[in-house]
Design a protein around this motif. Structure first.
Motif: not given
Length: 168
Positions: A79-81, A134, A138, A141-144
């Motif tokens: 989930q990290e960027k 959704k 998350e 690691g994807y915002e949408t």
């Protein structure tokens, strides 16, 4: 040399046990199945990483070990960027050097490795859980959900919904 067959037997027994556990767990139909499968998959990955790290020169084994630690860190925090710069800092090398290392070791780029790990986890979650897209987006690691669906379709050749319907 009797040490090598002994090591192979121990390694093989552990790998076989982990694979048996994975297969056995895959037949279960409860809420914890996805978590257990991910644990067994990670254990199998560790056994394989150890075996592969045993090949090559001492310097190559050291690099392979460091890359496996990095891969495990990424896999544990999908989930990290993640950025190439962050990954290179964790490896204590330049971004260009990390590109060379991942290309040699995994035949991909640093971010290609991150994407592969994310998609592998997404496949597991789609197969073994009923989490909404959704939530899975998350977790990996994807915002949408849209960005996740687009990346997943590029990876698997079908949408996450189609994949779940076929694999579930």
């Amino acid at each position: 040399d009797d040490v090598e067959p002994e090591r192979a037997a121990r390694w093989g027994a552990g790998l076989c046990s982990a694979m048996d556990g994975y297969l056995s767990e895959s037949l279960q139909q409860d809420a914890e199945t996805g978590k257990a499968l991910l644990s067994f998959a990670n254990l199998i990955s560790v056994f394989l990483g150890r075996e592969l790290a045993g090949r090559g020169t001492a310097a190559e084994r050291k690099v392979a070990h460091r890359l496996n630690i990095l891969r495990e860190k990424i896999d544990g925090t999908l989930q990290e960027k993640w950025t190439v710069e962050t990954l290179a800092a964790l490896m204590n090398c330049s971004a260009a050097h990390l590109h060379r290392l991942t290309s040699e070791q995994f035949d991909t780029t640093p971010m290609g490795m991150v994407t592969w790990l994310r998609m592998r986890r997404a496949e597991e979650l789609l197969r073994h859980t009923d989490y909404p897209l959704k939530t899975i987006a998350e977790m990996v690691g994807y915002e949408t959900p849209f960005a996740f669906s687009k990346a997943f379709k590029r990876h698997a050749g079908r949408s996450p919904k189609e994949y779940r319907n076929i694999e579930h």
